[in-house]
Write a protein that holds these residues in place. Sequence first.
Motif, PDB file in Angstrom:
ATOM      1  N   TRP A 173       0.819  -1.204   0.000  1.00 42.95           N
ATOM      2  CA  TRP A 173       0.000   0.000   0.000  1.00 42.95           C
ATOM      3  C   TRP A 173       0.860   1.263   0.000  1.00 42.95           C
ATOM      4  CZ3 TRP A 173       0.357   3.178   4.343  1.00 42.95           C
ATOM      5  CH2 TRP A 173       0.810   2.606   5.532  1.00 42.95           C
ATOM      6  N   LEU A 174       2.177   1.090   0.211  1.00 39.57           N
ATOM      7  CA  LEU A 174       3.115   2.198   0.071  1.00 39.57           C
ATOM      8  C   LEU A 174       4.009   2.030  -1.150  1.00 39.57           C
ATOM      9  CD1 LEU A 174       4.315   2.983   3.714  1.00 39.57           C
ATOM     10  CD2 LEU A 174       3.088   4.509   2.173  1.00 39.57           C
ATOM     11  N   SER A 175       4.514   0.830  -1.354  1.00 41.34           N
ATOM     12  CA  SER A 175       5.494   0.617  -2.427  1.00 41.34           C
ATOM     13  C   SER A 175       4.901   0.838  -3.813  1.00 41.34           C
ATOM     14  CB  SER A 175       6.075  -0.803  -2.335  1.00 41.34           C
ATOM     15  OG  SER A 175       5.069  -1.773  -2.562  1.00 41.34           O
ATOM     16  N   GLU A 176       3.578   0.659  -3.964  1.00 45.86           N
ATOM     17  CA  GLU A 176       2.952   0.803  -5.275  1.00 45.86           C
ATOM     18  C   GLU A 176       2.392   2.194  -5.534  1.00 45.86           C
ATOM     19  OE1 GLU A 176       0.114  -2.342  -5.610  1.00 45.86           O
ATOM     20  OE2 GLU A 176       1.647  -3.919  -5.760  1.00 45.86           O
ATOM     21  N   LYS A 177       2.561   3.108  -4.589  1.00 44.01           N
ATOM     22  CA  LYS A 177       2.062   4.469  -4.788  1.00 44.01           C
ATOM     23  C   LYS A 177       3.089   5.284  -5.580  1.00 44.01           C
ATOM     24  CE  LYS A 177      -0.396   6.775  -1.868  1.00 44.01           C
ATOM     25  NZ  LYS A 177      -1.688   6.732  -2.570  1.00 44.01           N
ATOM     26  N   GLU A 178       2.655   5.839  -6.701  1.00 45.54           N
ATOM     27  CA  GLU A 178       3.556   6.564  -7.595  1.00 45.54           C
ATOM     28  C   GLU A 178       3.977   7.920  -7.029  1.00 45.54           C
ATOM     29  OE1 GLU A 178       1.102   6.752 -11.011  1.00 45.54           O
ATOM     30  OE2 GLU A 178       1.423   4.648 -11.588  1.00 45.54           O
ATOM     31  N   ASN A 179       3.171   8.463  -6.123  1.00 48.21           N
ATOM     32  CA  ASN A 179       3.409   9.823  -5.636  1.00 48.21           C
ATOM     33  C   ASN A 179       4.169   9.871  -4.319  1.00 48.21           C
ATOM     34  OD1 ASN A 179       1.049   8.592  -4.469  1.00 48.21           O
ATOM     35  ND2 ASN A 179       0.489  10.570  -3.591  1.00 48.21           N
ATOM     36  N   VAL A 180       4.846   8.779  -3.969  1.00 42.00           N
ATOM     37  CA  VAL A 180       5.491   8.680  -2.652  1.00 42.00           C
ATOM     38  C   VAL A 180       6.985   8.452  -2.777  1.00 42.00           C
ATOM     39  CG1 VAL A 180       5.633   7.308  -0.537  1.00 42.00           C
ATOM     40  CG2 VAL A 180       3.405   7.885  -1.484  1.00 42.00           C
ATOM     41  N   ILE A 181       7.751   9.185  -1.987  1.00 41.17           N
ATOM     42  CA  ILE A 181       9.176   8.916  -1.760  1.00 41.17           C
ATOM     43  C   ILE A 181       9.291   8.303  -0.376  1.00 41.17           C
ATOM     44  CG2 ILE A 181      11.461   9.933  -1.427  1.00 41.17           C
ATOM     45  CD1 ILE A 181      10.637  12.157  -3.355  1.00 41.17           C
ATOM     46  N   LEU A 182       9.977   7.171  -0.278  1.00 47.71           N
ATOM     47  CA  LEU A 182      10.144   6.502   1.012  1.00 47.71           C
ATOM     48  C   LEU A 182      11.607   6.487   1.423  1.00 47.71           C
ATOM     49  CD1 LEU A 182       7.848   3.353   0.527  1.00 47.71           C
ATOM     50  CD2 LEU A 182       7.263   5.521   1.626  1.00 47.71           C
ATOM     51  N   ALA A 183      11.825   6.640   2.723  1.00 48.36           N
ATOM     52  CA  ALA A 183      13.181   6.560   3.266  1.00 48.36           C
ATOM     53  C   ALA A 183      13.149   5.764   4.556  1.00 48.36           C
ATOM     54  CB  ALA A 183      13.739   7.956   3.510  1.00 48.36           C
ATOM     55  N   LYS A 184      14.183   4.935   4.734  1.00 49.52           N
ATOM     56  CA  LYS A 184      14.329   4.161   5.975  1.00 49.52           C
ATOM     57  C   LYS A 184      15.131   4.995   6.946  1.00 49.52           C
ATOM     58  CE  LYS A 184      16.157  -0.219   7.786  1.00 49.52           C
ATOM     59  NZ  LYS A 184      14.996  -0.521   8.623  1.00 49.52           N
ATOM     60  N   SER A 185      14.582   5.200   8.128  1.00 46.99           N
ATOM     61  CA  SER A 185      15.190   6.099   9.101  1.00 46.99           C
ATOM     62  C   SER A 185      16.532   5.576   9.573  1.00 46.99           C
ATOM     63  CB  SER A 185      14.257   6.282  10.295  1.00 46.99           C
ATOM     64  OG  SER A 185      14.023   5.035  10.912  1.00 46.99           O
ATOM     65  N   GLY A 186      17.374   6.538   9.989  1.00 46.03           N
ATOM     66  CA  GLY A 186      18.644   6.181  10.591  1.00 46.03           C
ATOM     67  C   GLY A 186      18.439   5.663  12.009  1.00 46.03           C
ATOM     68  N   GLU A 187      19.517   5.435  12.698  1.00 47.03           N
ATOM     69  CA  GLU A 187      19.413   4.941  14.064  1.00 47.03           C
ATOM     70  C   GLU A 187      18.903   6.049  14.974  1.00 47.03           C
ATOM     71  OE1 GLU A 187      19.880   1.796  14.814  1.00 47.03           O
ATOM     72  OE2 GLU A 187      20.309   1.427  12.695  1.00 47.03           O
ATOM     73  N   ALA A 188      18.519   5.674  16.218  1.00 49.90           N
ATOM     74  CA  ALA A 188      18.117   6.684  17.204  1.00 49.90           C
ATOM     75  C   ALA A 188      19.236   7.709  17.303  1.00 49.90           C
ATOM     76  CB  ALA A 188      17.873   6.014  18.552  1.00 49.90           C
ATOM     77  N   PRO A 189      18.932   8.999  17.471  1.00 47.55           N
ATOM     78  CA  PRO A 189      17.633   9.527  17.898  1.00 47.55           C
ATOM     79  C   PRO A 189      16.735   9.991  16.745  1.00 47.55           C
ATOM     80  CG  PRO A 189      19.255  11.264  18.044  1.00 47.55           C
ATOM     81  CD  PRO A 189      19.969  10.059  17.504  1.00 47.55           C
ATOM     82  N   TRP A 190      16.931   9.490  15.518  1.00 45.58           N
ATOM     83  CA  TRP A 190      16.189  10.040  14.392  1.00 45.58           C
ATOM     84  C   TRP A 190      14.686   9.787  14.483  1.00 45.58           C
ATOM     85  CZ3 TRP A 190      19.430  13.278  13.196  1.00 45.58           C
ATOM     86  CH2 TRP A 190      20.783  12.991  13.101  1.00 45.58           C
ATOM     87  N   LEU A 191      14.277   8.782  15.259  1.00 40.26           N
ATOM     88  CA  LEU A 191      12.847   8.533  15.381  1.00 40.26           C
ATOM     89  C   LEU A 191      12.297   8.945  16.744  1.00 40.26           C
ATOM     90  CD1 LEU A 191      12.087   5.233  13.494  1.00 40.26           C
ATOM     91  CD2 LEU A 191      11.061   7.460  13.149  1.00 40.26           C
TER      92      LEU A 191
END
Length: 341
Positions: A173-191
């Motif tokens: 539901w995210l990977s197939e959306k054409e209008n989305v840029i996805l990024a995997k967060s870095g280690e804490a404290p980024w989240l």
Amino acid sequence: MIKEEIIQKLQKFGLTKYESLAYITLLKLGPSKATDVTRESGIPHTRIYDVLSSLSKKGFVDVMHGTPRLYAPVNPELVLERLKKELIEDIENLKRAFEDLYKETHGEELPEIWTIHGFENTVERAEYIIRAAKHEVLINTPFEFLKQLRDAIERRDDVLMIIISNFENVPKWLSEKENVILAKSGEAPWLMGTWVIGDVNYALFFGTLPENKGKERFYSFWAKSAKLIQNYVHWFYTMYFDNSRKIKELDYDKLGKPVVLTHIRTIITVLKSVGTNRKIEVIGRSLKDKTQVKVVGRVINFEYTPLTANITIETEKGEKLRVGGLGSYLEDIEGEVFLLY
């Protein structure tokens, strides 16, 4: 409700004490002569005709001409609906007047900063931001909270979204959306913080997610202020996005054109993916004299550091202009809306 309380409330809507008494009396008597109203209400005979005439002008009484002349109360439901409509209009007019006064001095709309109490209310506000956004949505949050926003995200194919989360496996539901840029967060404290930002209109922030037993005592922060959100967007990119790993690009060629955006760092993020030499139209203000301007040309370069972000546009006349985002002071143009082709 006793008669004295009714009179007090009617006086709040612009009636005098005698006018309030006369209207209440007519509701009890029905169509009546002025002398009957005087006798029943205690309003002096010398005042009653002026009082009834004023009530007629204010829409509370109908005058039934004849011999004798009778005065009939207008249906209270109609009176109250009219008062309600006028009150709402007056409030809206005052609201606009206050906002205009603030904007004349501060150059932006009156800011709103609220504390939102309760986890469910926080989810509702985050969904509202996604629904209300016209051009772009920026989200940094743990995947646990991102799942709460799934329905709102799936419904929006008409805005650009940049989403940062601690993904393990990206769902369809995210990977197939054409209008989305996805990024995997870095280690804490980024989240350590969750941000949901819609254009320059609304932003929501909170820290760590609550345990179940703490959801009722949970607090988040809601802001409506272009200048404040401009700073939030700067933090979103420099603290989170720039320290994360991009795992899905925008399907730019499949998007409707122009792509309309409101943040200079979002524009540059897209340009990094699709390349410069793109036609662009910018609506903003000249930093020289603060006049409204529209610039059309091609992007030939950009500058992107933790401190600065701008693009260089070459117009059809060969003029080269540096364009920044809201709050710019080193560039030629302060861009408010960017249309990328």
